[in-house]
Design a protein around this motif. Structure first.
Motif, PDB file in Angstrom:
ATOM      1  N   ASN A 263       4.770  -8.666   6.495  1.00  0.00           N
ATOM      2  CA  ASN A 263       5.952  -7.731   5.839  1.00  0.00           C
ATOM      3  C   ASN A 263       5.000  -7.858   4.776  1.00  0.00           C
ATOM      4  OD1 ASN A 263       7.680  -8.027   7.998  1.00  0.00           O
ATOM      5  ND2 ASN A 263       8.451  -9.509   7.647  1.00  0.00           N
ATOM      6  N   ARG A 264       4.430  -8.413   3.714  1.00  0.00           N
ATOM      7  CA  ARG A 264       3.745  -7.620   2.619  1.00  0.00           C
ATOM      8  C   ARG A 264       3.136  -7.005   3.020  1.00  0.00           C
ATOM      9  NH1 ARG A 264       4.233 -13.692   2.033  1.00  0.00           N
ATOM     10  NH2 ARG A 264       2.525 -13.595   1.783  1.00  0.00           N
ATOM     11  N   LEU A 265       1.590  -7.161   3.861  1.00  0.00           N
ATOM     12  CA  LEU A 265       0.665  -6.589   3.802  1.00  0.00           C
ATOM     13  C   LEU A 265       1.258  -5.111   4.636  1.00  0.00           C
ATOM     14  CD1 LEU A 265      -2.722  -7.326   5.658  1.00  0.00           C
ATOM     15  CD2 LEU A 265      -0.862  -5.401   6.839  1.00  0.00           C
ATOM     16  N   SER A 266       1.631  -5.572   5.058  1.00  0.00           N
ATOM     17  CA  SER A 266       2.377  -3.420   5.612  1.00  0.00           C
ATOM     18  C   SER A 266       3.114  -2.689   4.856  1.00  0.00           C
ATOM     19  CB  SER A 266       3.123  -3.394   7.106  1.00  0.00           C
ATOM     20  OG  SER A 266       4.196  -4.752   6.762  1.00  0.00           O
ATOM     21  N   SER A 267       4.083  -3.794   3.527  1.00  0.00           N
ATOM     22  CA  SER A 267       4.019  -2.745   2.360  1.00  0.00           C
ATOM     23  C   SER A 267       3.183  -2.024   1.092  1.00  0.00           C
ATOM     24  CB  SER A 267       5.263  -3.654   2.260  1.00  0.00           C
ATOM     25  OG  SER A 267       5.207  -5.000   1.857  1.00  0.00           O
ATOM     26  N   HIS A 268       2.322  -2.626   1.570  1.00  0.00           N
ATOM     27  CA  HIS A 268       1.618  -2.300   0.435  1.00  0.00           C
ATOM     28  C   HIS A 268      -0.083  -1.764   1.370  1.00  0.00           C
ATOM     29  CE1 HIS A 268       2.785  -4.552  -2.782  1.00  0.00           C
ATOM     30  NE2 HIS A 268       3.921  -5.402  -1.899  1.00  0.00           N
ATOM     31  N   PRO A 269      -0.097  -0.840   1.663  1.00  0.00           N
ATOM     32  CA  PRO A 269      -1.393  -0.328   2.202  1.00  0.00           C
ATOM     33  C   PRO A 269      -2.441   0.958   1.356  1.00  0.00           C
ATOM     34  CG  PRO A 269       0.426   1.785   2.118  1.00  0.00           C
ATOM     35  CD  PRO A 269       1.068   0.487   1.128  1.00  0.00           C
ATOM     36  N   ALA A 270      -1.703   0.610  -0.569  1.00  0.00           N
ATOM     37  CA  ALA A 270      -2.943   1.034  -1.253  1.00  0.00           C
ATOM     38  C   ALA A 270      -3.414   0.029  -1.938  1.00  0.00           C
ATOM     39  CB  ALA A 270      -2.249   2.947  -1.834  1.00  0.00           C
TER      40      ALA A 270
ATOM     41  N   THR B  99      -2.341  13.635   9.391  1.00  0.00           N
ATOM     42  CA  THR B  99      -1.346  14.471   8.673  1.00  0.00           C
ATOM     43  C   THR B  99      -0.566  13.455   7.611  1.00  0.00           C
ATOM     44  OG1 THR B  99      -0.959  15.410  10.534  1.00  0.00           O
ATOM     45  CG2 THR B  99       0.921  15.294   8.429  1.00  0.00           C
ATOM     46  N   TYR B 100      -0.685  13.818   7.070  1.00  0.00           N
ATOM     47  CA  TYR B 100      -0.993  13.128   5.336  1.00  0.00           C
ATOM     48  C   TYR B 100       1.108  12.284   5.135  1.00  0.00           C
ATOM     49  CZ  TYR B 100      -0.155  10.047   0.896  1.00  0.00           C
ATOM     50  OH  TYR B 100       0.409   9.397   0.187  1.00  0.00           O
ATOM     51  N   VAL B 101       0.639  11.248   5.439  1.00  0.00           N
ATOM     52  CA  VAL B 101       2.397  10.755   5.690  1.00  0.00           C
ATOM     53  C   VAL B 101       2.148   8.779   4.492  1.00  0.00           C
ATOM     54  CG1 VAL B 101       2.731  10.714   8.096  1.00  0.00           C
ATOM     55  CG2 VAL B 101       1.189   8.522   7.623  1.00  0.00           C
ATOM     56  N   PRO B 102       3.261   8.704   3.948  1.00  0.00           N
ATOM     57  CA  PRO B 102       3.023   7.879   3.302  1.00  0.00           C
ATOM     58  C   PRO B 102       2.104   6.100   3.035  1.00  0.00           C
ATOM     59  CG  PRO B 102       5.474   8.890   2.596  1.00  0.00           C
ATOM     60  CD  PRO B 102       4.868   9.260   3.937  1.00  0.00           C
ATOM     61  N   ASN B 103       2.895   6.010   4.427  1.00  0.00           N
ATOM     62  CA  ASN B 103       2.124   4.308   4.997  1.00  0.00           C
ATOM     63  C   ASN B 103       1.852   4.786   6.834  1.00  0.00           C
ATOM     64  OD1 ASN B 103       2.085   2.268   5.970  1.00  0.00           O
ATOM     65  ND2 ASN B 103       3.696   1.179   4.846  1.00  0.00           N
ATOM     66  N   ILE B 104       0.201   4.774   7.133  1.00  0.00           N
ATOM     67  CA  ILE B 104       0.056   5.039   7.958  1.00  0.00           C
ATOM     68  C   ILE B 104       0.804   4.477   9.042  1.00  0.00           C
ATOM     69  CG2 ILE B 104      -1.923   5.745   9.117  1.00  0.00           C
ATOM     70  CD1 ILE B 104      -3.621   6.631   7.001  1.00  0.00           C
ATOM     71  N   PHE B 105       0.742   2.742   8.968  1.00  0.00           N
ATOM     72  CA  PHE B 105       0.962   1.844   9.604  1.00  0.00           C
ATOM     73  C   PHE B 105       2.622   2.329  10.939  1.00  0.00           C
ATOM     74  CE2 PHE B 105      -0.840  -1.781   6.586  1.00  0.00           C
ATOM     75  CZ  PHE B 105      -1.890  -1.885   7.117  1.00  0.00           C
ATOM     76  N   PHE B 106       3.275   3.162   9.853  1.00  0.00           N
ATOM     77  CA  PHE B 106       4.620   2.966  10.715  1.00  0.00           C
ATOM     78  C   PHE B 106       4.233   5.497  10.676  1.00  0.00           C
ATOM     79  CE2 PHE B 106       5.364  -0.365   7.964  1.00  0.00           C
ATOM     80  CZ  PHE B 106       5.381  -1.085   9.057  1.00  0.00           C
ATOM     81  N   ALA B 107       3.404   5.739  11.155  1.00  0.00           N
ATOM     82  CA  ALA B 107       3.192   7.212  11.563  1.00  0.00           C
ATOM     83  C   ALA B 107       4.153   7.558  12.724  1.00  0.00           C
ATOM     84  CB  ALA B 107       1.802   7.756  11.529  1.00  0.00           C
TER      85      ALA B 107
ATOM     86  N   THR C  29       0.663   2.606  16.866  1.00  0.00           N
ATOM     87  CA  THR C  29       0.180   3.001  15.216  1.00  0.00           C
ATOM     88  C   THR C  29       0.378   0.711  15.572  1.00  0.00           C
ATOM     89  OG1 THR C  29       2.501   2.859  14.175  1.00  0.00           O
ATOM     90  CG2 THR C  29       1.594   4.704  14.369  1.00  0.00           C
ATOM     91  N   ALA C  30      -0.176   1.139  14.232  1.00  0.00           N
ATOM     92  CA  ALA C  30      -0.287  -1.377  14.161  1.00  0.00           C
ATOM     93  C   ALA C  30       0.795  -1.795  13.452  1.00  0.00           C
ATOM     94  CB  ALA C  30      -1.371  -1.235  13.609  1.00  0.00           C
ATOM     95  N   GLY C  31       1.736  -0.746  12.930  1.00  0.00           N
ATOM     96  CA  GLY C  31       2.726  -1.039  12.554  1.00  0.00           C
ATOM     97  C   GLY C  31       3.842  -1.267  14.359  1.00  0.00           C
ATOM     98  N   ALA C  32       3.853  -0.893  14.691  1.00  0.00           N
ATOM     99  CA  ALA C  32       4.469   0.136  16.457  1.00  0.00           C
ATOM    100  C   ALA C  32       4.356  -1.617  17.585  1.00  0.00           C
ATOM    101  CB  ALA C  32       4.410   1.452  16.961  1.00  0.00           C
ATOM    102  N   TRP C  33       2.212  -1.445  17.226  1.00  0.00           N
ATOM    103  CA  TRP C  33       1.909  -3.126  18.263  1.00  0.00           C
ATOM    104  C   TRP C  33       2.904  -4.119  17.338  1.00  0.00           C
ATOM    105  CZ3 TRP C  33      -1.360  -3.858  21.403  1.00  0.00           C
ATOM    106  CH2 TRP C  33      -1.698  -5.656  21.369  1.00  0.00           C
TER     107      TRP C  33
ATOM    108  N   GLY D  74      -9.196   1.461   3.162  1.00  0.00           N
ATOM    109  CA  GLY D  74      -7.947   1.759   3.306  1.00  0.00           C
ATOM    110  C   GLY D  74      -7.630   1.905   4.433  1.00  0.00           C
ATOM    111  N   ALA D  75      -8.576   1.358   5.545  1.00  0.00           N
ATOM    112  CA  ALA D  75      -8.564   1.528   6.886  1.00  0.00           C
ATOM    113  C   ALA D  75      -8.609   0.636   7.426  1.00  0.00           C
ATOM    114  CB  ALA D  75     -10.105   1.881   7.728  1.00  0.00           C
ATOM    115  N   PHE D  76      -7.268  -0.179   8.031  1.00  0.00           N
ATOM    116  CA  PHE D  76      -6.699  -1.097   8.199  1.00  0.00           C
ATOM    117  C   PHE D  76      -7.336  -2.028   9.558  1.00  0.00           C
ATOM    118  CE2 PHE D  76      -3.342  -3.612  11.176  1.00  0.00           C
ATOM    119  CZ  PHE D  76      -3.276  -5.506  10.299  1.00  0.00           C
ATOM    120  N   ARG D  77      -7.878  -3.085   9.877  1.00  0.00           N
ATOM    121  CA  ARG D  77      -8.815  -3.149  10.414  1.00  0.00           C
ATOM    122  C   ARG D  77      -7.906  -4.098  11.956  1.00  0.00           C
ATOM    123  NH1 ARG D  77     -13.940  -4.544   9.343  1.00  0.00           N
ATOM    124  NH2 ARG D  77     -14.389  -7.043  10.199  1.00  0.00           N
TER     125      ARG D  77
END
Length: 637
Positions: A277-284, A600-608, A260-264, A221-224
């Motif tokens: 777009n596919r990968l970042s919408s499926h963090p689990a 802090t729990y957020v639904p998608n860490i890519f876009f915390a 965040t990786a999403g901001a980058w 679950g931790a993104f590389r």
């Protein structure tokens, strides 16, 4: 004006008498002028290639849906009845063979010279949509099914290619071996889901098997984040794209500044990339990942092709795939599968391997393996040349003793036989439970680096060897807890996969745990003085706490409540020697390789959001509220 000679004057008078100007008299015939417009480049140039000891063919092989795939074929001169070695790649088939080199042994990659000596036809092919091949490119195109409703995938493309080869290469014996590392290992594994009858042997090397569980994209679950450059290089154009430009020499600071990786990704235009777009919408670990996990697919569709799964013990990119595929197939009773794990970084099996970082081996472990094991394995099935000794089920290097070990079955120790090494008070580690607890503050603003700073993803020597980096560079940080045994008076032999079993509480609502099992060398080491006191990680991984109840069921961590975090660590075959210690290090970040958990729990860490990133106090229990331990595969004497 200069004087005109008598001869020139006479010529001029003759021209004028004919009613022509001197200039017109010099004009060429119309037919000659038209010929001048023809190209000096022939429609097809065929070089004589004198002195070449092989024929080079470049063909577009048609697939069942009409798409044609660019294929390079190298055939030794005078070949008759030779087997074919095929590699399918997204990394440019042209790069696998140098042009205008008269001798095949000089034209191929160094790791293929032994294959040239043994006598093989070489086939390299660009997969769909990459470099010279037609069709759309899809990253690790899923098998036909829920994720792919077309009639083609890398299974059918391999089948159709092999079918064409056996019908169009009379120099061959009609037998094909499949090989390839990393993504090319993915294509080998995909081919095994429905192999052509002519495929007689396969070697997936460090294959990408499950990108979420433990190969390239995530680990538990931790993104590389290192793969963000790969995404642009691989999917921004048909050929090789560019890495993301850097405004900082140090990737640690660059990714910290990005947030965040999403901001980058957003800043660098990744919304243009369908794969991102596919990968970042499926963090689990949902059906998107589960349906394309090939260790499940190879069991559901087992092949009869003898297969040698290969992996490095310190593979910094694809540590998961080969061993898990092998274990799954063996558990299902498919004994045509074998595992080899060498003392290598990612794909080092195809390079020289006399050393790995500070570690040195007696001889070139990769070249010796290719010559003594890999090629004889292929020859057994492609040349009907039985080896003197049958290939064992498992062959795994012991880095401490510096030799290969063979096993009739692997792992040598089942999970039920694992030995707990409990965290102790005063940073001890022992096989008896203790009491107490230890705490540290994890600050997302100051994450623990995965290598000494500056961290640079583009520095390949550093990237290739970070898994054997001396861990003393972080051992004194207050957010890294270290526990170690007393100096050992006997050897401890480990065979199998360790597990981390932590009982912890946090003041946040999410948490990551990095667990390292380390061989601590004696303070002085005569054989190699620079290893004195070295803290060598022999197994480490990261786990994202929100998945403690199920990888497809992320949930917030209840603040202040003890939770259990249990996860498997990479496989080891290692002997910790007398005079050494066993150490366990525990921390909550490994940056910038892995993205930061905001805690802090957020639904998608890519876009915390920036405000989601908070310090947290993390407490490891080793008393009545939970006996935190690592479970080691100790072989009893």
């Amino acid at each position: 004006m200069p004087k005109i000679t008598a001869r020139l004057a006479l010529a001029a008078c003759s021209v004028l008498a004919l009613g022509l100007t001197p200039f017109a008299a010099q004009a060429k015939p119309a037919k000659a002028a038209a010929a001048d417009q023809a190209s000096d480049i022939p429609a097809k140039w065929e070089a004589p290639r004198p002195g070449f000891d092989y024929d080079l063919r470049e063909v577009m092989i048609p697939m069942r849906d009409g798409v044609k795939l660019h294929t390079i074929i190298a055939i030794p001169k005078g070949a008759k009845g030779l087997p074919m070695l095929m590699e399918r790649t997204p990394y440019d088939a042209d790069s696998f063979l140098k042009r205008n080199i008269p001798h095949l042994r000089d034209a191929v990659w160094s790791a293929n010279r032994e294959w040239v000596d043994d006598g093989y036809i070489f086939v390299y092919q660009d997969i769909r949509g990459k470099y010279g091949s037609q069709g759309p490119y899809i990253m690790t195109r899923p098998p036909r099914g829920p994720m792919n409703d077309s009639k083609t995938d890398d299974t059918t493309d391999s089948y159709d290619t092999v079918d064409w080869l056996v019908k169009n290469l009379p120099e061959s014996n009609g037998k094909v071996g499949l090989i390839g590392s990393s993504y090319d290992g993915w294509t080998v594994t995909m081919a095994l889901l429905g192999p052509h009858p002519a495929v007689k042997a396969a070697a997936p090397e460090s294959p990408m098997i499950d990108g979420w569980m433990g190969d390239d994209w995530f680990h538990y679950g931790a993104f590389r984040q290192i793969n963000l450059d790969y995404f642009t290089e691989q999917s921004s154009k048909t050929g090789k794209g560019e890495a993301v430009p850097r405004s900082s020499y140090d990737d640690y600071q660059a990714f910290l500044d990005a947030g965040t990786a999403g901001a980058w990704a957003t800043t660098n235009g990744f919304k243009q990339l369908p794969w991102w777009n596919r990968l970042s919408s499926h963090p689990a670990y949902d059906s998107f990942w589960q349906d394309q996990a090939l260790d499940k697919q190879v069991v559901a569709k087992p092949s009869t092709v003898p297969t040698l799964w290969l992996q490095g013990l310190w593979d910094q990119e694809d540590m998961y795939g080969a061993i898990h595929s092998y274990e799954a197939l063996k558990a299902a009773g498919h004994d045509n599968n074998h595992i080899v794990m060498g003392p290598w970084y990612h794909s080092q099996v195809n390079r020289s391997a006399e050393s790995l970082g500070a570690l040195k081996w007696p001889g070139d472990t990769a070249a010796d393996f290719r010559r003594d094991t890999l090629i004889p394995f292929f020859d057994t099935y492609l040349k009907d040349r039985a080896p003197a000794t049958p290939q064992p089920s498992a062959m795994i290097y012991n880095p401490a003793e510096k030799h290969w070990d063979s096993f009739a079955q692997w792992p040598g120790v089942p999970q039920s036989g694992l030995t707990p090494f409990y965290l102790q008070a005063s940073n001890g580690l022992a096989t008896q439970p203790s009491s107490g607890a230890d705490s540290y503050v994890s600050d997302p603003a100051k994450p623990v680096p995965f290598e000494p700073l500056p961290a640079r993803f583009a520095d390949h020597p550093s990237w290739a060897t970070w898994l054997v980096q001396d861990q003393r560079f972080v051992s004194t940080r207050p957010d890294v807890l270290s526990y170690q045994t007393p100096v050992l008076d006997h050897e401890v032999r480990l065979e199998g996969a360790p597990f981390a079993d932590l009982f912890a509480r946090t003041t946040g609502s999410d948490v990551d745990f990095v667990v390292k099992i380390i061989d601590v060398y004696p303070p002085t080491y005569a054989e190699q003085p620079e290893l004195g006191g070295y803290q060598l990680p022999i197994s480490l991984d990261i786990f994202r706490g929100r998945y403690r109840g199920g990888f497809d069921k992320p949930a917030a961590v209840p603040a202040g409540q003890v939770q259990e975090y249990k996860f498997r660590l990479p496989t080891v075959n290692y002997t910790v020697k007398p005079g050494h210690r066993i150490m366990v290090q525990i921390q909550s970040s490994l940056f910038p390789l892995y993205d930061r958990n905001p805690q802090t729990y957020v639904p998608n860490i890519f876009f915390a959001k920036p405000e989601d990133f908070q310090k947290a106090t993390i407490t490891l229990e080793h008393g009545p509220d939970g006996q935190s331990a690592v479970l080691l595969p100790v072989v009893k004497p």
